[in-house]
Write a protein that holds these residues in place. Structure first.
Motif, PDB file in Angstrom:
ATOM      1  N   LEU A   1      10.827  14.339 -11.242  1.00  0.00           N
ATOM      2  CA  LEU A   1      11.209  13.200 -12.138  1.00  0.00           C
ATOM      3  C   LEU A   1      12.135  12.822 -10.669  1.00  0.00           C
ATOM      4  O   LEU A   1      12.808  11.891 -10.857  1.00  0.00           O
ATOM      5  N   GLY A   2      12.295  13.598 -10.311  1.00  0.00           N
ATOM      6  CA  GLY A   2      13.384  13.457  -9.095  1.00  0.00           C
ATOM      7  C   GLY A   2      13.129  12.108  -8.632  1.00  0.00           C
ATOM      8  O   GLY A   2      13.684  12.046  -7.275  1.00  0.00           O
ATOM      9  N   PHE A   3      12.020  11.904  -8.372  1.00  0.00           N
ATOM     10  CA  PHE A   3      11.286  10.969  -7.752  1.00  0.00           C
ATOM     11  C   PHE A   3      11.792   9.468  -8.329  1.00  0.00           C
ATOM     12  O   PHE A   3      11.409   8.823  -7.718  1.00  0.00           O
ATOM     13  N   THR A   4      11.259   9.579  -9.511  1.00  0.00           N
ATOM     14  CA  THR A   4      12.091   8.063  -9.872  1.00  0.00           C
ATOM     15  C   THR A   4      13.256   7.573  -9.397  1.00  0.00           C
ATOM     16  O   THR A   4      14.019   8.007  -8.937  1.00  0.00           O
ATOM     17  N   GLY A   5      12.704   6.374  -9.067  1.00  0.00           N
ATOM     18  CA  GLY A   5      13.975   5.156  -8.411  1.00  0.00           C
ATOM     19  C   GLY A   5      13.812   5.589  -7.133  1.00  0.00           C
ATOM     20  O   GLY A   5      13.743   4.600  -6.651  1.00  0.00           O
ATOM     21  N   MET A   6      12.420   6.408  -6.867  1.00  0.00           N
ATOM     22  CA  MET A   6      12.446   6.064  -5.145  1.00  0.00           C
ATOM     23  C   MET A   6      11.283   4.864  -5.291  1.00  0.00           C
ATOM     24  O   MET A   6      11.736   4.054  -4.096  1.00  0.00           O
ATOM     25  N   GLY A   7      10.628   4.166  -6.291  1.00  0.00           N
ATOM     26  CA  GLY A   7       9.674   2.863  -5.827  1.00  0.00           C
ATOM     27  C   GLY A   7      10.877   2.067  -6.166  1.00  0.00           C
ATOM     28  O   GLY A   7      10.636   1.650  -4.995  1.00  0.00           O
ATOM     29  N   ALA A   8      11.898   1.876  -6.856  1.00  0.00           N
ATOM     30  CA  ALA A   8      12.399   0.506  -6.943  1.00  0.00           C
ATOM     31  C   ALA A   8      13.395   0.324  -4.929  1.00  0.00           C
ATOM     32  O   ALA A   8      13.467  -0.233  -4.820  1.00  0.00           O
ATOM     33  N   ASN A   9      14.072   1.957  -5.112  1.00  0.00           N
ATOM     34  CA  ASN A   9      14.561   1.864  -3.506  1.00  0.00           C
ATOM     35  C   ASN A   9      13.608   1.441  -2.568  1.00  0.00           C
ATOM     36  O   ASN A   9      13.845   0.540  -1.449  1.00  0.00           O
ATOM     37  N   LEU A  10      12.164   1.460  -1.879  1.00  0.00           N
ATOM     38  CA  LEU A  10      11.841   1.388  -1.428  1.00  0.00           C
ATOM     39  C   LEU A  10      11.076   0.432  -1.525  1.00  0.00           C
ATOM     40  O   LEU A  10      10.992  -0.540  -0.216  1.00  0.00           O
ATOM     41  N   LYS A  11      10.718  -0.480  -2.558  1.00  0.00           N
ATOM     42  CA  LYS A  11      11.018  -2.053  -2.661  1.00  0.00           C
ATOM     43  C   LYS A  11      11.733  -2.833  -2.094  1.00  0.00           C
ATOM     44  O   LYS A  11      11.913  -3.432  -0.917  1.00  0.00           O
TER      45      LYS A  11
ATOM     46  N   ALA B   1       1.392   6.750  -6.354  1.00  0.00           N
ATOM     47  CA  ALA B   1      -0.151   7.804  -6.980  1.00  0.00           C
ATOM     48  C   ALA B   1       0.463   8.838  -7.184  1.00  0.00           C
ATOM     49  O   ALA B   1       0.276   9.624  -7.454  1.00  0.00           O
ATOM     50  N   ALA B   2       1.234   9.492  -6.026  1.00  0.00           N
ATOM     51  CA  ALA B   2       1.186  10.821  -5.132  1.00  0.00           C
ATOM     52  C   ALA B   2       2.028  11.550  -5.354  1.00  0.00           C
ATOM     53  O   ALA B   2       2.514  12.859  -6.013  1.00  0.00           O
ATOM     54  N   LEU B   3       3.566  10.711  -5.770  1.00  0.00           N
ATOM     55  CA  LEU B   3       4.632  11.771  -6.130  1.00  0.00           C
ATOM     56  C   LEU B   3       5.800  11.072  -7.608  1.00  0.00           C
ATOM     57  O   LEU B   3       5.933  11.962  -8.473  1.00  0.00           O
ATOM     58  N   ILE B   4       6.328   9.507  -7.834  1.00  0.00           N
ATOM     59  CA  ILE B   4       6.807   8.918  -8.158  1.00  0.00           C
ATOM     60  C   ILE B   4       5.722   9.063  -9.473  1.00  0.00           C
ATOM     61  O   ILE B   4       6.550   9.803 -10.859  1.00  0.00           O
ATOM     62  N   ASN B   5       4.584   8.029  -9.315  1.00  0.00           N
ATOM     63  CA  ASN B   5       4.037   8.268 -11.245  1.00  0.00           C
ATOM     64  C   ASN B   5       2.637   9.394  -9.888  1.00  0.00           C
ATOM     65  O   ASN B   5       1.265   9.320 -10.760  1.00  0.00           O
ATOM     66  N   ASN B   6       2.783  10.938 -10.516  1.00  0.00           N
ATOM     67  CA  ASN B   6       2.014  11.791 -10.068  1.00  0.00           C
ATOM     68  C   ASN B   6       1.127  11.749 -11.438  1.00  0.00           C
ATOM     69  O   ASN B   6       1.032  12.097 -12.809  1.00  0.00           O
ATOM     70  N   PHE B   7      -0.315  12.032 -10.912  1.00  0.00           N
ATOM     71  CA  PHE B   7      -1.615  12.409 -12.582  1.00  0.00           C
ATOM     72  C   PHE B   7      -1.059  12.825 -13.133  1.00  0.00           C
ATOM     73  O   PHE B   7      -1.382  12.906 -14.198  1.00  0.00           O
ATOM     74  N   VAL B   8      -1.353  14.379 -12.633  1.00  0.00           N
ATOM     75  CA  VAL B   8      -1.129  15.299 -13.483  1.00  0.00           C
ATOM     76  C   VAL B   8       0.001  15.889 -13.637  1.00  0.00           C
ATOM     77  O   VAL B   8       0.463  15.979 -15.681  1.00  0.00           O
TER      78      VAL B   8
ATOM     79  N   LEU C   1       0.942  -1.664   0.203  1.00  0.00           N
ATOM     80  CA  LEU C   1      -0.429  -0.157  -0.248  1.00  0.00           C
ATOM     81  C   LEU C   1       1.364   0.983   0.083  1.00  0.00           C
ATOM     82  O   LEU C   1       0.684   1.472  -0.817  1.00  0.00           O
ATOM     83  N   LEU C   2       1.976   1.367   0.396  1.00  0.00           N
ATOM     84  CA  LEU C   2       3.036   2.170   0.677  1.00  0.00           C
ATOM     85  C   LEU C   2       3.323   2.299  -0.881  1.00  0.00           C
ATOM     86  O   LEU C   2       3.789   3.804  -1.044  1.00  0.00           O
ATOM     87  N   LEU C   3       3.579   1.995  -0.923  1.00  0.00           N
ATOM     88  CA  LEU C   3       4.422   1.865  -2.638  1.00  0.00           C
ATOM     89  C   LEU C   3       3.429   2.664  -3.766  1.00  0.00           C
ATOM     90  O   LEU C   3       3.591   2.897  -4.470  1.00  0.00           O
ATOM     91  N   ILE C   4       2.229   1.924  -3.861  1.00  0.00           N
ATOM     92  CA  ILE C   4       1.488   2.605  -4.231  1.00  0.00           C
ATOM     93  C   ILE C   4       1.381   3.550  -4.128  1.00  0.00           C
ATOM     94  O   ILE C   4       0.743   4.758  -5.261  1.00  0.00           O
ATOM     95  N   ALA C   5       0.446   4.444  -2.657  1.00  0.00           N
ATOM     96  CA  ALA C   5       0.429   5.376  -2.062  1.00  0.00           C
ATOM     97  C   ALA C   5       1.277   6.329  -2.684  1.00  0.00           C
ATOM     98  O   ALA C   5       1.456   7.148  -3.756  1.00  0.00           O
ATOM     99  N   ILE C   6       2.897   6.268  -2.586  1.00  0.00           N
ATOM    100  CA  ILE C   6       3.825   7.195  -2.855  1.00  0.00           C
ATOM    101  C   ILE C   6       3.692   7.276  -4.480  1.00  0.00           C
ATOM    102  O   ILE C   6       4.044   8.015  -4.549  1.00  0.00           O
TER     103      ILE C   6
END
Lengths: 217, 240, 233
Positions: free
Chosen positions: B209-219, B14-21, B7-12
């Motif tokens: 774009l600076g948030f890219t890669g955060m997902g992989a590291n968090l995971k 959706a909000a930051l790494i792959n921001n909707f807008v 859930l944390l990965l999905i949340a971050i």
């Protein structure tokens, strides 16, 4: 009886003619550059020409079908339910377009991903149904839809050309920039989409303001 | 624990790494149209979050129980009339979602009109226009993809819309803050209005774009090391 | 105004009628097109399999057609190689076994998914029939940085995986000299070290999970059929 009481006023058949609608949609009322509608696909699928043109084709299919269909039933529309009718019609044609793409142009379907169903909420289509399809005859509606599709083509095509050539040095996948020119990769990423569209819009604004500036001088 | 990590990965995500807008380009119309003042921007962001959550929940329910191949309710009816195999109503998904969204917007409109009348007045025509906001349909489509693929349950399908909406709110508020300052600046005439707003959005997107890669590291940080994965000995230091 | 209840039907008959008509049209479209779409999805993957198992020289200029569970490879010379594909699952990974019609397995293709730099990377890795070597790599989906990380889909990176030994994990190195010096090394992409490492991690994990099971299955089959040679090349 209830039906007759709530009928829309007589369809505006003496509005702009088919030819006028057609021409207006291409440049003077260009959906992308003048009406500022349909931003989502303009930014999302223009990283290269091929997905951009596939998206234009899909949108054109939906726009023309929905506009004509709405025009055929325009005398039966209740004013407060017409948006629902537009939406139902558009959603159906988008589903058909989506399935046709997946069946016959599978790689493109994968490339476009969730943006094909998003055509449903593409403001261009609802706007044209509201402004033209629900008020004028099928042939005018058809001309209006084709004109706006051509305008959309110009909009998406120009953004995609800028982004693909600057970002990857290709056009339709064929190399056009010599290898020595560095690729401005950010152009094919999200920021590049915003920047490309912003600068093209500014160019259009500047061009439009030229006669006024000359008058001032 | 694993559910929470997911859930944390999905949340971050959706909000930051792959921001909707700024990353998926959905919800641009209100993003450009309502971001001139901070309070309306915040109000619009929260309204969209509310609608997107309601619509997301309803579309999860619809997908899980009626639309997906092998859905319980559809199957019950299908087998009752003697149809072979599994019922598959996924072809009606887009129509179903758009009606769910229209209904959600109606519901939220009634709610806001009843309990927050001044807010309702200040929204004006923008509240019903949320129906054509790409972000909501996009969230429903994402949920459909994962539910049909069997990956997501109710928790994940609620996390995505809530945090996607919050990400949208974050982006629109940031944008409003910048545009308020831009109003005082001397913008060249061709750039006034939409072009400068889009340029600003581009710079914001660059920042995100600076948030890219955060997902992989968090995971990696959240999931315990897999027991049988051989250490991929990289004789190389990370230099990205 | 008419009392609401009485006029509900007269208000909404159009929507209900349209709903029925459109619903019927969609069901017709769905019935006709969904087999085509499902076949497309499967064919996309199957079309990659020969390139992952057979040496590149054999496939130069060849035309690959997929029909059901058979793949026909028509070489430039005109002769056609008929391959049969069997799908199964091993250790949680999707496995495709390629065999010449009626023969022993020519090779295996295993699907692995893991995290890349930006999002998950979904790839296919080829194993030779004798399970000693990797025979190829194909990336099914990735969202790495364009022009940097997404070079993992292109040939210069993929060639490190064809012929690499499957007995030990692959190692990512930074210099071309180091990479050429011994088998089982992969040259990292410029400015895309994390993407390169991710791909190697996924390949290593997949091979480590799948190889023991395949070897066990092969040796269980071998005593039963004396003298059968496998398709190792």
């Amino acid at each position: 009886m209830a039906v007759a009481e709530l009928e829309l006023p007589a369809a505006v058949d003496d509005g702009p003619t088919a030819a006028e609608r057609f021409i207006a949609g291409i440049v003077p009322e260009n959906p992308t550059f003048r009406q500022l509608l349909g931003m989502c696909p303009t930014l999302a699928v223009t990283a290269a020409m091929k997905p951009a043109l596939t998206m234009v084709a899909a949108t054109a299919f939906v726009l023309i079908s929905a506009n004509v269909m709405v025009s055929l039933i325009r005398h039966l529309l209740k004013p407060h339910l017409r948006i629902l009718v537009f939406t139902l019609t558009i959603a159906t044609f988008v589903t058909i377009a989506d399935r046709l793409l997946a069946a016959y142009l599978y790689p493109m379907s994968v490339a476009l991903g969730p943006y094909v169903p998003l055509i449903i909420v593409n403001c261009i289509i609802i706007a044209r149904c509201e402004v033209c399809g629900s008020k004028q005859g099928p042939f005018t509606a058809f001309a209006d839809a084709v004109g706006n599709s051509l305008g959309f083509l110009i909009g998406l095509g120009s953004v995609a050309t800028v982004r693909e050539i600057l970002g990857m040095g290709t056009w339709f996948g064929l190399p056009v920039l010599p290898a020595v020119v560095p690729r401005w990769v950010i152009m094919v990423m999200p920021p590049g989409a915003f920047i490309a569209l912003a600068l093209l819009l500014a160019l259009v604004n500047w061009y439009q303001a030229r006669p006024k500036r000359r008058a001032e001088v | 624990m694993e559910l929470f990590a997911n859930l944390l990965l999905i949340a971050i995500g959706a909000a930051l790494i792959n921001n909707f807008v700024l990353s998926y380009f959905v919800g641009i119309c209100p993003f450009l149209g309502v971001s001139r003042k901070l309070d309306t921007a915040l109000g619009m962001g929260l309204a969209v979050t509310f609608v997107i959550t309601v619509a997301g929940f309803l579309s999860w329910t619809l997908t899980e129980f009626v639309l997906r191949p092998g859905a319980p309710l559809a199957n019950a009816v299908w087998h009752a009339v003697g149809g072979p195999g599994d019922a598959d109503l996924s072809v009606l998904a887009y129509i179903a979602y758009i009606f769910v969204i229209a209904a959600s917007v109606q519901f939220v409109e009634m709610y806001v009109k009843k309990f927050f009348p001044p807010l309702y007045k200040s929204f004006g025509v923008f509240l019903p226009l949320i129906t054509t906001n790409c972000a909501i349909l996009f969230a429903c489509l994402l949920i459909m993809k994962e539910v049909v693929g069997g990956n997501w349950g109710l928790a994940e399908s609620l996390t995505l819309p809530i945090f996607g909406g919050l990400g949208f709110t974050l982006a629109i508020v940031l944008m409003a803050g910048i545009r308020v300052e831009l109003d005082l600046a001397d913008v060249p005439r061709p750039l006034r209005g939409a072009p400068i707003a889009l340029l600003t959005a581009g710079i914001l997107a660059l920042a995100f774009l600076g948030f890219t890669g955060m997902g992989a590291n968090l995971k990696q940080a959240l999931t315990p090391a897999a027991a049988d994965a051989p250490a991929a000995v990289a004789s190389v230091e990370v230099d990205r | 105004m008419n009392p609401p209840r009485a006029s509900f039907f007269s208000q909404s008959w159009l929507i209900l009628l349209l709903g029925l008509l459109f619903g019927g049209a969609l069901v017709a479209v769905h019935t006709n097109l969904s087999p085509v779409i499902a076949a497309n999805q499967r064919a996309e993957t199957l079309r990659q399999l020969p390139g992952l198992v057979l040496p590149a020289a054999e496939l130069a200029g060849a035309e690959i057609t997929v029909s059901g569970d058979r793949i026909a490879v028509r070489r430039a010379s005109g002769e056609t190689l008929d391959l049969a594909v069997a799908e199964s699952e091993v250790a949680g990974h999707q496995l495709y076994t390629l065999a010449a019609a009626g023969g022993a397995p020519l090779g295996y293709v295993v699907r692995g998914i893991g995290s890349g730099y930006a999002d998950d990377i979904d790839l296919l890795v080829g194993l030779s029939g004798d399970l000693e070597r990797l025979t190829g790599l194909f990336v099914l989906s990735q969202k790495e940085t364009p022009a940097l990380g997404d070079e993992i889909t292109k040939e210069p990176f993929r060639r490190w995986f064809a012929g690499a030994p499957a007995t030990a994990p692959l190692v990512v190195v930074k210099s071309a000299a180091e990479a050429e010096s011994a088998p089982g090394r992969v040259l990292a992409l410029t400015a895309a070290t994390i993407s390169s490492r991710s791909v190697c991690d996924i390949v290593n994990a997949t091979v480590a999970a799948v190889r023991p099971q395949l070897a066990a299955a092969a040796s269980a089959a071998a005593p039963a059929e004396e003298g059968e040679t496998d398709g190792g090349r």
